[in-house]
Design an enzyme around this catalytic site. Sequence first.
Site, short mmCIF file in Angstrom:
data_model
loop_
_atom_site.label_atom_id
_atom_site.label_comp_id
_atom_site.label_asym_id
_atom_site.label_seq_id
_atom_site.Cartn_x
_atom_site.Cartn_y
_atom_site.Cartn_z
N ARG A 250 0.85 -1.19 0.00
CA ARG A 250 0.00 0.00 0.00
C ARG A 250 0.88 1.24 0.00
O ARG A 250 1.79 1.36 0.82
CB ARG A 250 -0.91 0.02 1.25
CG ARG A 250 -2.05 1.02 1.15
CD ARG A 250 -2.72 1.26 2.49
NE ARG A 250 -1.93 2.16 3.32
CZ ARG A 250 -1.53 1.88 4.57
NH1 ARG A 250 -1.84 0.74 5.13
NH2 ARG A 250 -0.81 2.75 5.24
N GLU A 269 5.24 7.07 1.25
CA GLU A 269 5.95 5.84 1.57
C GLU A 269 5.14 4.64 1.10
O GLU A 269 3.98 4.76 0.70
CB GLU A 269 6.18 5.73 3.09
CG GLU A 269 4.90 5.69 3.91
CD GLU A 269 5.17 5.73 5.41
OE1 GLU A 269 6.20 6.30 5.82
OE2 GLU A 269 4.36 5.18 6.17
N GLY A 275 -1.95 -3.37 7.31
CA GLY A 275 -2.75 -3.94 8.38
C GLY A 275 -3.91 -4.78 7.85
O GLY A 275 -4.46 -4.51 6.78
#
Length: 308
Positions: A250, A269, A275
Amino acid sequence: MSGRHVAVLMGGFSSERPVSLSSGAACADALEAEGYRVTRVDVGRDVAAVLADLRPDVAFNALHGPFGEDGTIQGILEYLEIPYTHSGVLASALAMDKAQAKHVAKASGIPVAEALIMDRRTFGNEHPMKPPYVVKPVREGSSFGVVIVKEDQSHPPQVITSSEWRYGDRVMVERYIAGRELTCGVMGDVALGVTEIIPQGHAFYDYDSKYVKGGSSHVIPARISPNIYQKIQTLALKAHQAIGCRGVSRSDFRFDDRGPGEGELIWLEINTQPGMTPTSLVPEMAQHAGLQFGEFLRWMVEDASCLR
């Protein structure tokens, strides 16, 4: 292929242990519902011996933070020849180091914010960069240790040099990008939908807004122009490929649409271990693409390999 033995790696000993336990429990339950034989492994220093005894068909990596997503556990799994989910040794280590990941992204034509890499102990009374700016640990996740320095702040934040700081001595000082928080997942070689994150009662997308119920609202698809939406998807896939990621990743972005023209879009980033909690972003993106949680995890398990 149902019936395969999957070891779900969770917990560990980073600052993100609670998040990993939550991710791991959700994944283990869903994989059992999909017909896999699941062993829940709360990762300790003896993990190599534990896995050597278990000999699972696949390791589902639900660890977060140092050791779990920096190439270390990936190296252990390579040594044991246990196929595993997410990225391999090099991509994991590279993505975890925000400074090095930024160099690779910039070299690949991805727009990044100006930044300095400093030893936190060298912070004096003068700002290292004209405010506003952000100070973040080079090798942490979940927004641990992130400090935003506002325009009217007369001196650098004292917490950075205090003895209570526990996020390593290398920090990145990065130009603050105002605007909207946008993120996009990648699954294999396909960019998923773009989500806008709107923190509720928080100055930015910090730990609580990520993991506490009601801490943020997620808007998918993000209400932005089709051009910017597509650009984010293109850049997320480009970052995934440039850093050498596998499986799911992601990328996070800031989009300042206040100025003239289309505005400024900046890549922040990449996260190689997104998660998997009930409030997590990438499972929502997969669902938006038509994949229920169990189907999404099944894809990840069947995608697992060594030499990633």
